[in-house]
Design an enzyme around this catalytic site. Structure first.
Site, PDB file in Angstrom:
ATOM      1  N   CYS A  17       0.687  -1.243  -0.002  1.00 18.27           N
ATOM      2  CA  CYS A  17       0.011   0.080  -0.177  1.00 18.27           C
ATOM      3  C   CYS A  17       0.801   1.214  -0.108  1.00 18.27           C
ATOM      4  O   CYS A  17       2.155   1.200   0.161  1.00 18.27           O
ATOM      5  CB  CYS A  17      -0.959   0.066   1.298  1.00 18.27           C
ATOM      6  SG  CYS A  17       0.342   0.016   2.470  1.00 18.27           S
ATOM      7  N   GLU A 131       0.369  -0.189  16.488  1.00 18.46           N
ATOM      8  CA  GLU A 131      -0.595   0.448  16.134  1.00 18.46           C
ATOM      9  C   GLU A 131      -1.596   1.025  17.191  1.00 18.46           C
ATOM     10  O   GLU A 131      -1.711   2.569  17.467  1.00 18.46           O
ATOM     11  CB  GLU A 131      -1.362   0.302  14.697  1.00 18.46           C
ATOM     12  CG  GLU A 131      -2.119   1.737  14.350  1.00 18.46           C
ATOM     13  CD  GLU A 131      -2.842   1.426  13.229  1.00 18.46           C
ATOM     14  OE1 GLU A 131      -2.707   0.578  12.560  1.00 18.46           O
ATOM     15  OE2 GLU A 131      -4.209   1.973  13.183  1.00 18.46           O
ATOM     16  N   CYS A 200      -8.252   1.703   6.766  1.00 18.18           N
ATOM     17  CA  CYS A 200      -7.710   2.440   5.658  1.00 18.18           C
ATOM     18  C   CYS A 200      -8.448   1.844   4.286  1.00 18.18           C
ATOM     19  O   CYS A 200      -8.862   0.796   4.416  1.00 18.18           O
ATOM     20  CB  CYS A 200      -6.328   2.568   5.776  1.00 18.18           C
ATOM     21  SG  CYS A 200      -5.392   0.748   5.261  1.00 18.18           S
ATOM     22  N   SER A 229      -1.220  -7.614  10.869  1.00 13.40           N
ATOM     23  CA  SER A 229      -2.756  -7.559  11.189  1.00 13.40           C
ATOM     24  C   SER A 229      -3.569  -7.710   9.944  1.00 13.40           C
ATOM     25  O   SER A 229      -4.455  -8.549   9.792  1.00 13.40           O
ATOM     26  CB  SER A 229      -3.145  -6.219  12.122  1.00 13.40           C
ATOM     27  OG  SER A 229      -4.355  -6.063  12.166  1.00 13.40           O
ATOM     28  N   SER A 273       1.841  -5.256   3.584  1.00 19.36           N
ATOM     29  CA  SER A 273       3.393  -5.133   3.531  1.00 19.36           C
ATOM     30  C   SER A 273       4.153  -6.266   3.068  1.00 19.36           C
ATOM     31  O   SER A 273       5.182  -6.617   3.282  1.00 19.36           O
ATOM     32  CB  SER A 273       3.620  -5.265   5.315  1.00 19.36           C
ATOM     33  OG  SER A 273       2.840  -6.555   5.802  1.00 19.36           O
TER      34      SER A 273
END
Ligand code: 0CM
Ligand code: SF4
Length: 316
Positions: A17, A131, A200, A229, A273
């Site tokens: 991303c 996070e 997101c 996650s 990721s």
């Protein structure tokens, strides 16, 4: 020996991303600017392949600022950090660069804004995830209450049920979170929050692509790390939407071939990721065992890009 036929649905979007891309570039730029070693607090993104490649270029990964010397630059990972971390780096007069994804920073700002108007915050997130720690750490202890499930909502002990706001982790399950938000709104009708949640675009889009193929596949491979996650949520989405077997694999070597015996239609995707080269490795491994027909399942096109600072400098 002839290989069994396999229809392979490849999810799009998948993989990197904009926030991951930016965070990795920041580490590369820092290495170019300051030379090795550059310290990185926490895995820059949750992927061993990415981390190993940066380590080879001179990045040193640590979990805490206390492990960094004063006189070398330190970068904060894409997942964000509690306010105390940059404050401590500034106190030690360190050079530091914040690679927090702008979409995570947006949630930090949201939480602060609500706090400034006197609201207590409920965060929907996973306990212990960096996070969640970073977002909760934007405000003093006790100002952010964490809920992970609808049962947690029922058990919440708040200061004033009419003075609440909610924020979420960016990489949650869209479906599970909708249930938790509904439970919050039912118990606290005056709670304020984002239009839906703070998940997101990349997390949302990757889950939608998996959903679109889950009912027509016997097996799903998600390329991603066990501590990622958003990648783990993709495995759950496949399993919850009719796919009988869903596995998280870091690379081709993790594939459980016995579980794929007799499979004729399967899906492949990758967490935000996970580099595309690892997806290619997995597809090549499948091609070595099956007669593969590839079919792209594209449910969205992404053109989000986050600016990488042209010159890295110490925040004022
Ligand atoms: O938050 P998550 O565990 O999904 O992190 P990741 O590094 O796998 O993915 C990118 C991000 C962020 C924030
Ligand atoms: Fe940002 Fe979402 Fe990527 Fe995390 S998964 S880095 S929040 S765009």
């Amino acid at each position: 020996m002839t290989k069994p036929p396999l229809t392979l649905y490849l999810a799009a979007p998948r993989g990197f991303c904009a926030g991951v891309d930016r965070a990795i570039k920041i580490v590369e730029m820092a290495l170019k600017k300051w030379g090795a070693p550059v310290y990185v607090r926490h895995e820059i993104v949750h992927n061993k392949f990415v981390v190993d490649a940066l380590r080879d270029q001179g990045a040193v990964f640590v979990e805490e600022l206390t492990e960094c010397p004063d006189d070398r630059p330190v970068i904060f990972s894409a997942h964000g950090v509690p306010k105390a971390v940059p404050a401590e780096a500034a106190r030690r007069e360190m050079i530091y660069v914040d690679a927090t994804c702008p979409l995570v920073s947006k949630v930090h700002i949201e939480a602060e804004r609500h706090h400034d108007t006197g609201l207590q915050i409920v965060m929907i997130g996973h306990a212990g995830h960096p996070e969640t720690i970073g977002t909760m750490g934007q405000l003093p202890d006790g100002e952010v209450l964490l809920v992970e499930t609808e049962a947690d909502v029922a058990a919440l002990d708040v200061r004033d049920p009419t003075r609440l706001a909610f924020v979420t982790q960016t990489t949650l399950s869209v479906d599970d979170t909708a249930g938790i938000v509904t439970a919050l709104q039912a118990r606290f009708p005056q709670i304020v929050g984002p239009h839906k949640e703070d998940i997101c675009y990349a997390t949302t889009n990757r889950q939608a692509a998996v959903k679109a193929m889950a009912h027509r596949i016997d097996a799903m491979l998600v390329v991603g790390a066990p501590n990622s996650s958003n990648s783990r949520r993709l495995v759950e989405v496949a399993a919850n939407n009719g796919c009988g077997y869903a596995q998280l694999v870091q690379r081709a070597a993790d594939i459980d071939w016995r579980a794929l015996d007799g499979v004729t239609a399967m899906g492949v995707t990758a967490g935000a990721s996970a580099p595309e080269v690892l997806v290619e490795e997995v597809i090549d491994a499948l091609k070595s065992r099956f007669d593969v027909t590839l079919d792209l399942v594209e449910t969205a096109q992404e053109n989000v890009e986050f600016k990488v600072p042209r010159v890295l400098r110490q925040p004022a």
